[in-house]
Design a protein around this motif. Structure first.
Motif, PDB file in Angstrom:
ATOM      1  N   PHE A 143      50.506  39.107  38.608  1.00 37.44           N
ATOM      2  CA  PHE A 143      49.265  38.927  39.350  1.00 37.44           C
ATOM      3  C   PHE A 143      48.060  39.120  38.436  1.00 37.44           C
ATOM      4  O   PHE A 143      47.084  38.363  38.512  1.00 37.44           O
ATOM      5  CB  PHE A 143      49.216  39.902  40.527  1.00 37.44           C
ATOM      6  CG  PHE A 143      47.991  39.755  41.366  1.00 37.44           C
ATOM      7  CD1 PHE A 143      47.839  38.653  42.188  1.00 37.44           C
ATOM      8  CD2 PHE A 143      46.989  40.701  41.321  1.00 37.44           C
ATOM      9  CE1 PHE A 143      46.701  38.505  42.968  1.00 37.44           C
ATOM     10  CE2 PHE A 143      45.856  40.555  42.085  1.00 37.44           C
ATOM     11  CZ  PHE A 143      45.719  39.466  42.920  1.00 37.44           C
ATOM     12  N   ALA A 144      48.130  40.123  37.564  1.00 42.28           N
ATOM     13  CA  ALA A 144      47.042  40.359  36.619  1.00 42.28           C
ATOM     14  C   ALA A 144      46.866  39.158  35.693  1.00 42.28           C
ATOM     15  O   ALA A 144      45.743  38.716  35.433  1.00 42.28           O
ATOM     16  CB  ALA A 144      47.305  41.628  35.816  1.00 42.28           C
ATOM     17  N   LEU A 145      47.962  38.618  35.212  1.00 45.19           N
ATOM     18  CA  LEU A 145      47.896  37.443  34.338  1.00 45.19           C
ATOM     19  C   LEU A 145      47.316  36.240  35.089  1.00 45.19           C
ATOM     20  O   LEU A 145      46.497  35.495  34.545  1.00 45.19           O
ATOM     21  CB  LEU A 145      49.279  37.109  33.787  1.00 45.19           C
ATOM     22  CG  LEU A 145      49.358  35.890  32.875  1.00 45.19           C
ATOM     23  CD1 LEU A 145      48.518  36.102  31.624  1.00 45.19           C
ATOM     24  CD2 LEU A 145      50.793  35.589  32.511  1.00 45.19           C
ATOM     25  N   ALA A 146      47.712  36.080  36.342  1.00 45.21           N
ATOM     26  CA  ALA A 146      47.196  34.957  37.134  1.00 45.21           C
ATOM     27  C   ALA A 146      45.688  35.073  37.342  1.00 45.21           C
ATOM     28  O   ALA A 146      44.969  34.066  37.275  1.00 45.21           O
ATOM     29  CB  ALA A 146      47.907  34.894  38.479  1.00 45.21           C
ATOM     30  N   THR A 147      45.190  36.279  37.567  1.00 43.16           N
ATOM     31  CA  THR A 147      43.743  36.431  37.744  1.00 43.16           C
ATOM     32  C   THR A 147      42.995  36.138  36.451  1.00 43.16           C
ATOM     33  O   THR A 147      41.908  35.564  36.483  1.00 43.16           O
ATOM     34  CB  THR A 147      43.374  37.830  38.259  1.00 43.16           C
ATOM     35  OG1 THR A 147      43.869  38.813  37.368  1.00 43.16           O
ATOM     36  CG2 THR A 147      43.903  38.064  39.649  1.00 43.16           C
ATOM     37  N   VAL A 148      43.565  36.497  35.318  1.00 44.62           N
ATOM     38  CA  VAL A 148      42.925  36.174  34.038  1.00 44.62           C
ATOM     39  C   VAL A 148      42.942  34.666  33.807  1.00 44.62           C
ATOM     40  O   VAL A 148      41.957  34.089  33.336  1.00 44.62           O
ATOM     41  CB  VAL A 148      43.603  36.930  32.865  1.00 44.62           C
ATOM     42  CG1 VAL A 148      43.092  36.441  31.524  1.00 44.62           C
ATOM     43  CG2 VAL A 148      43.368  38.421  33.004  1.00 44.62           C
ATOM     44  N   VAL A 149      44.049  34.013  34.164  1.00 40.41           N
ATOM     45  CA  VAL A 149      44.155  32.552  33.996  1.00 40.41           C
ATOM     46  C   VAL A 149      43.116  31.840  34.874  1.00 40.41           C
ATOM     47  O   VAL A 149      42.534  30.837  34.459  1.00 40.41           O
ATOM     48  CB  VAL A 149      45.589  32.073  34.316  1.00 40.41           C
ATOM     49  CG1 VAL A 149      45.657  30.572  34.479  1.00 40.41           C
ATOM     50  CG2 VAL A 149      46.541  32.536  33.220  1.00 40.41           C
TER      51      VAL A 149
ATOM     52  N   LEU B  29      38.751  39.826  31.397  1.00 44.88           N
ATOM     53  CA  LEU B  29      39.744  40.868  31.655  1.00 44.88           C
ATOM     54  C   LEU B  29      39.358  41.771  32.824  1.00 44.88           C
ATOM     55  O   LEU B  29      40.179  42.571  33.284  1.00 44.88           O
ATOM     56  CB  LEU B  29      39.955  41.705  30.391  1.00 44.88           C
ATOM     57  CG  LEU B  29      40.535  40.947  29.199  1.00 44.88           C
ATOM     58  CD1 LEU B  29      40.600  41.847  27.974  1.00 44.88           C
ATOM     59  CD2 LEU B  29      41.902  40.372  29.529  1.00 44.88           C
ATOM     60  N   ALA B  30      38.136  41.651  33.306  1.00 43.89           N
ATOM     61  CA  ALA B  30      37.680  42.496  34.415  1.00 43.89           C
ATOM     62  C   ALA B  30      38.327  42.158  35.760  1.00 43.89           C
ATOM     63  O   ALA B  30      38.599  43.080  36.537  1.00 43.89           O
ATOM     64  CB  ALA B  30      36.160  42.418  34.526  1.00 43.89           C
ATOM     65  N   PRO B  31      38.588  40.884  36.092  1.00 44.07           N
ATOM     66  CA  PRO B  31      39.111  40.591  37.435  1.00 44.07           C
ATOM     67  C   PRO B  31      40.386  41.323  37.834  1.00 44.07           C
ATOM     68  O   PRO B  31      40.466  41.803  38.971  1.00 44.07           O
ATOM     69  CB  PRO B  31      39.313  39.074  37.426  1.00 44.07           C
ATOM     70  CG  PRO B  31      38.307  38.588  36.459  1.00 44.07           C
ATOM     71  CD  PRO B  31      38.250  39.646  35.390  1.00 44.07           C
ATOM     72  N   PRO B  32      41.405  41.453  36.960  1.00 44.24           N
ATOM     73  CA  PRO B  32      42.588  42.199  37.427  1.00 44.24           C
ATOM     74  C   PRO B  32      42.255  43.627  37.830  1.00 44.24           C
ATOM     75  O   PRO B  32      42.760  44.119  38.847  1.00 44.24           O
ATOM     76  CB  PRO B  32      43.538  42.184  36.220  1.00 44.24           C
ATOM     77  CG  PRO B  32      43.076  41.083  35.363  1.00 44.24           C
ATOM     78  CD  PRO B  32      41.616  40.914  35.622  1.00 44.24           C
ATOM     79  N   VAL B  33      41.383  44.273  37.078  1.00 42.38           N
ATOM     80  CA  VAL B  33      41.004  45.646  37.399  1.00 42.38           C
ATOM     81  C   VAL B  33      40.232  45.684  38.716  1.00 42.38           C
ATOM     82  O   VAL B  33      40.509  46.512  39.596  1.00 42.38           O
ATOM     83  CB  VAL B  33      40.159  46.244  36.253  1.00 42.38           C
ATOM     84  CG1 VAL B  33      39.639  47.624  36.611  1.00 42.38           C
ATOM     85  CG2 VAL B  33      40.963  46.287  34.963  1.00 42.38           C
ATOM     86  N   LEU B  34      39.272  44.773  38.861  1.00 38.51           N
ATOM     87  CA  LEU B  34      38.450  44.753  40.070  1.00 38.51           C
ATOM     88  C   LEU B  34      39.267  44.388  41.309  1.00 38.51           C
ATOM     89  O   LEU B  34      39.095  44.995  42.372  1.00 38.51           O
ATOM     90  CB  LEU B  34      37.299  43.763  39.886  1.00 38.51           C
ATOM     91  CG  LEU B  34      36.286  44.135  38.794  1.00 38.51           C
ATOM     92  CD1 LEU B  34      35.332  42.982  38.545  1.00 38.51           C
ATOM     93  CD2 LEU B  34      35.536  45.402  39.170  1.00 38.51           C
ATOM     94  N   VAL B  35      40.165  43.418  41.183  1.00 39.97           N
ATOM     95  CA  VAL B  35      40.984  43.005  42.321  1.00 39.97           C
ATOM     96  C   VAL B  35      41.945  44.123  42.719  1.00 39.97           C
ATOM     97  O   VAL B  35      42.103  44.427  43.910  1.00 39.97           O
ATOM     98  CB  VAL B  35      41.736  41.693  42.010  1.00 39.97           C
ATOM     99  CG1 VAL B  35      42.786  41.400  43.065  1.00 39.97           C
ATOM    100  CG2 VAL B  35      40.764  40.537  41.907  1.00 39.97           C
ATOM    101  N   GLU B  36      42.574  44.747  41.750  1.00 37.29           N
ATOM    102  CA  GLU B  36      43.484  45.852  42.073  1.00 37.29           C
ATOM    103  C   GLU B  36      42.732  47.014  42.706  1.00 37.29           C
ATOM    104  O   GLU B  36      43.224  47.640  43.648  1.00 37.29           O
ATOM    105  CB  GLU B  36      44.237  46.328  40.821  1.00 37.29           C
ATOM    106  CG  GLU B  36      45.361  45.424  40.409  1.00 37.29           C
ATOM    107  CD  GLU B  36      46.495  45.355  41.432  1.00 37.29           C
ATOM    108  OE1 GLU B  36      46.724  46.323  42.185  1.00 37.29           O
ATOM    109  OE2 GLU B  36      47.154  44.307  41.472  1.00 37.29           O
ATOM    110  N   ALA B  37      41.528  47.310  42.215  1.00 36.23           N
ATOM    111  CA  ALA B  37      40.731  48.384  42.817  1.00 36.23           C
ATOM    112  C   ALA B  37      40.377  48.035  44.258  1.00 36.23           C
ATOM    113  O   ALA B  37      40.446  48.895  45.148  1.00 36.23           O
ATOM    114  CB  ALA B  37      39.470  48.625  41.999  1.00 36.23           C
TER     115      ALA B  37
END
Length: 168
Positions: free
Chosen positions: A40-46, A17-25
């Motif tokens: 986009f958040a779902l795609a990064t988790v996938v 679950l960290a990648p969406p937060v890190l990518v958006e930051a």
């Protein structure tokens, strides 16, 4: 062992679950805008889930079994787990036809990435730069995993062996 598996599973979930937060930051720091797209958040988790489950957790277990588990070693393993699969899958010149010319704006300059179907130095460097981002994201996710696992170990009263101060 059952509790240990649950702690590893929770740490793996946190690192997925960290990648969406890190990518958006990162995007916010780079552009000054917050996009916040749920798709986009779902795609990064996938994308992150197979990296974590198929590569990251086995790397963690291997490091732990060999007595080399530590934040730095896990971050290096996370870097490799993030970079290598994406580098192999996304190499843009696997099937470049002869005569192909690809130009792109790269750091404010027009760069020829592919000339006559073969990658140029600029094309290879651009690809390496993008893959470094995946590696850095993998390292950050590994540190999220490490932090969560250590916290859960502490709460359970199962303290792992201390990290060696001077590894061989």
């Amino acid at each position: 062992m059952r509790g240990d598996a649950a702690r590893i599973a929770l740490a793996a979930l946190a690192s997925m679950l960290a990648p969406p937060v890190l990518v958006e930051a990162g995007m916010w720091l780079a552009t000054g805008r917050f996009e916040g797209e749920p798709v986009f958040a779902l795609a990064t988790v996938v994308v992150a889930a197979p990296h974590v489950l198929l590569l990251g957790v086995p790397a963690f277990l291997l490091l732990r079994r060999r007595g080399r588990l530590g934040a730095v070693n896990l971050a290096m393993a996370g870097f490799a787990c993030g970079l290598l699969p994406m580098a192999l899958v996304s190499w843009p010149y696997w099937t470049a036809p002869p005569g192909l010319l690809v130009q792109e704006d790269w750091h404010g300059h027009v760069a020829i990435l592919v000339r006559d179907g073969a990658p140029t130095l600029a094309g290879v460097l651009r690809h390496l730069e993008r893959m470094f981002i995946f590696g850095a994201l993998g390292a950050a996710c590994a540190l999220v995993f490490w932090s969560c696992w250590r916290c859960l170990q502490h709460r359970a009263g199962s303290f792992p062996a201390p990290e060696p101060s001077n590894p061989p």
